[in-house]
Design an enzyme around this catalytic site. Structure first.
Site, PDB file in Angstrom:
ATOM      1  N   ASP A 136       0.834  -1.196   0.000  1.00 44.90           N
ATOM      2  CA  ASP A 136       0.000   0.000   0.000  1.00 44.90           C
ATOM      3  C   ASP A 136       0.869   1.246   0.000  1.00 44.90           C
ATOM      4  OD1 ASP A 136      -2.190  -1.702   0.205  1.00 44.90           O
ATOM      5  OD2 ASP A 136      -2.229  -1.579   2.401  1.00 44.90           O
ATOM      6  N   ARG A 137       0.279   2.362  -0.348  1.00 45.01           N
ATOM      7  CA  ARG A 137       1.015   3.627  -0.452  1.00 45.01           C
ATOM      8  C   ARG A 137       1.801   3.940   0.821  1.00 45.01           C
ATOM      9  NH1 ARG A 137      -0.986   9.318  -2.849  1.00 45.01           N
ATOM     10  NH2 ARG A 137       0.673  10.619  -2.030  1.00 45.01           N
TER      11      ARG A 137
END
Length: 294
Positions: A136-137
Site C-alpha cells: 500500500d502507499r
C-alpha cells in the site's frame, strides 16, 4: 530487454521435448508464443532447433526470451531508489512510506513505477514495470521488480503457490495475545472502491499469522506473515481483532504517535527465478516506526 538463458541438460531431462522442458522451467504460454517470431529463439548445441526436438544428456540449450512489454504509459521521473539487490533478472528496492507503487488518478509522476522507469532508462535498460509483491502507499519496505518476462512469470507463479515468504512488522493499538492465526475472508466494504472489511458471506479467503514481539505505551509490535495477499489484509485483520494500526487514514485515523500506518515489509524470501538460489532480502525498519513505538 531480451534475456538469453542457457541450460545444460542432464540425464534427468534427457528424452524431453524442448517445449516440455521449457514449461517445466516456468516458461508461460505467452512467452512461448512470443518466441515464435524470433528466428533464433531456440538454439541447441549452437544450431537452430524446434520445440519438439528431443533433448539428450549434455546438450547445451540456449533460449532467447523476447521482451514484449511496454513502458509508454509510465513517465520516467528522477528520484532516489534504495536498492536492496539487483542482477539481470530482478531489482529489489526499499519502498518508502507515502509512495504509491503504480500510477493512478492523481498519481502520475510520484510512484515507484516512475522512479523505476528513470532508473532503467538512465542505465540504457528497457525494462517494463513488473512488480511482484504489492505494498500500500503508506506501507514501507521490500519490493521485488522483475526485469524480464521470464523472471516475472516464474516469480508470479511462486506468489500464486505461496512460495514467497513475506515478513512484516506492524505496531497496533492494544495488547493482543502472544501469537495467533487470523482466518477471516475479506471483501469490499459496501460500494467503496478502496475500503475492505471482513465478510464471511462475500469475502475471499484471507489468512494472517502474527506474533507479539514487544509492548510499549499501550501499543504492541507484531511480526506478521501472510498466507494470502488480499488488499489491506493486515490492516483489516488486525482491526477486526480489535487491535488496529494507528494513523491508518481508512481504518484508524489516530495520529497521536504516528504520521502514517506503522506497517513495514521487513523481509522477503524467495527462490531466484533463473538460478533457483534461495534469496532472503531485509529492509531496515524506518526511523518513524522506531520513534513512534518507543
Amino acid at each position: 530487454m531480451n534475456r538469453s538463458v542457457t541450460y545444460h541438460i542432464t540425464e534427468a531431462d534427457a528424452s524431453m521435448q524442448i517445449l516440455d522442458f521449457l514449461r517445466s522451467k516456468g516458461f508461460s504460454r505467452h512467452i512461448l508464443s512470443s518466441m515464435k517470431a524470433e528466428k533464433n529463439a531456440i538454439s541447441l548445441n549452437g544450431e537452430k532447433a524446434g520445440g519438439r526436438t528431443l533433448l539428450k544428456n549434455q546438450d547445451v540449450l540456449k533460449i532467447l526470451v523476447p521482451e514484449t512489454g511496454s513502458t509508454e504509459h509510465i513517465i520516467p521521473v528522477p528520484m532516489e531508489l534504495s536498492v536492496l539487490y539487483e542482477d539481470e533478472d530482478i531489482l529489489a528496492v526499499d519502498k518508502p512510506a507515502g509512495m504509491p507503487v503504480h500510477p493512478s488518478m492523481g498519481n502520475y509522476e510520484n510512484t515507484l513505477a516512475n522512479g523505476a522507469a528513470f532508473y532503467f532508462e538512465s542505465r540504457n535498460l528497457f525494462c517494463p514495470f513488473r512488480c511482484i509483491n504489492r505494498l500500500d502507499r503508506d506501507t514501507s519496505g521490500a519490493l521485488i521488480l522483475a526485469k524480464n518476462p521470464l523472471s516475472a512469470a516464474i516469480l508470479s507463479t511462486q506468489m500464486k503457490r505461496r512460495e514467497i515468504r513475506r515478513t512484516y512488522l506492524a505496531v497496533v493499538r492494544g495488547i493482543p495475545p502472544e501469537k495467533g492465526k487470523i482466518s477471516a475472508p475479506i471483501a469490499r466494504l459496501g460500494d467503496s472502491v478502496i475500503q475492505r472489511c471482513v465478510d464471511f458471506d462475500r469475502g475471499e479467503s484471507a489468512v494472517t499469522f502474527y506474533e507479539r514481539l514487544d509492548t510499549r505505551n499501550g501499543h504492541s509490535l507484531l511480526e506478521l506473515h501472510l498466507e494470502t495477499g488480499r488488499t489491506h489484509q493486515i490492516r483489516v485483520h488486525m482491526g477486526y481483532l480489535g487491535y488496529p494500526l494507528p494513523a491508518d487514514y481508512l481504518y484508524c485515523p489516530d495520529y497521536r504517535r504516528f504520521s502514517r500506518q506503522p506497517l513495514h515489509s521487513v523481509q522477503i524470501e524467495f527462490s531466484h527465478p533463473i538460478t533457483g538460489k534461495r534469496l532472503c532480502l531485509t529492509s531496515p525498519v524506518p526511523p518513524d516506526m522506531v520513534q513512534g513505538f518507543l
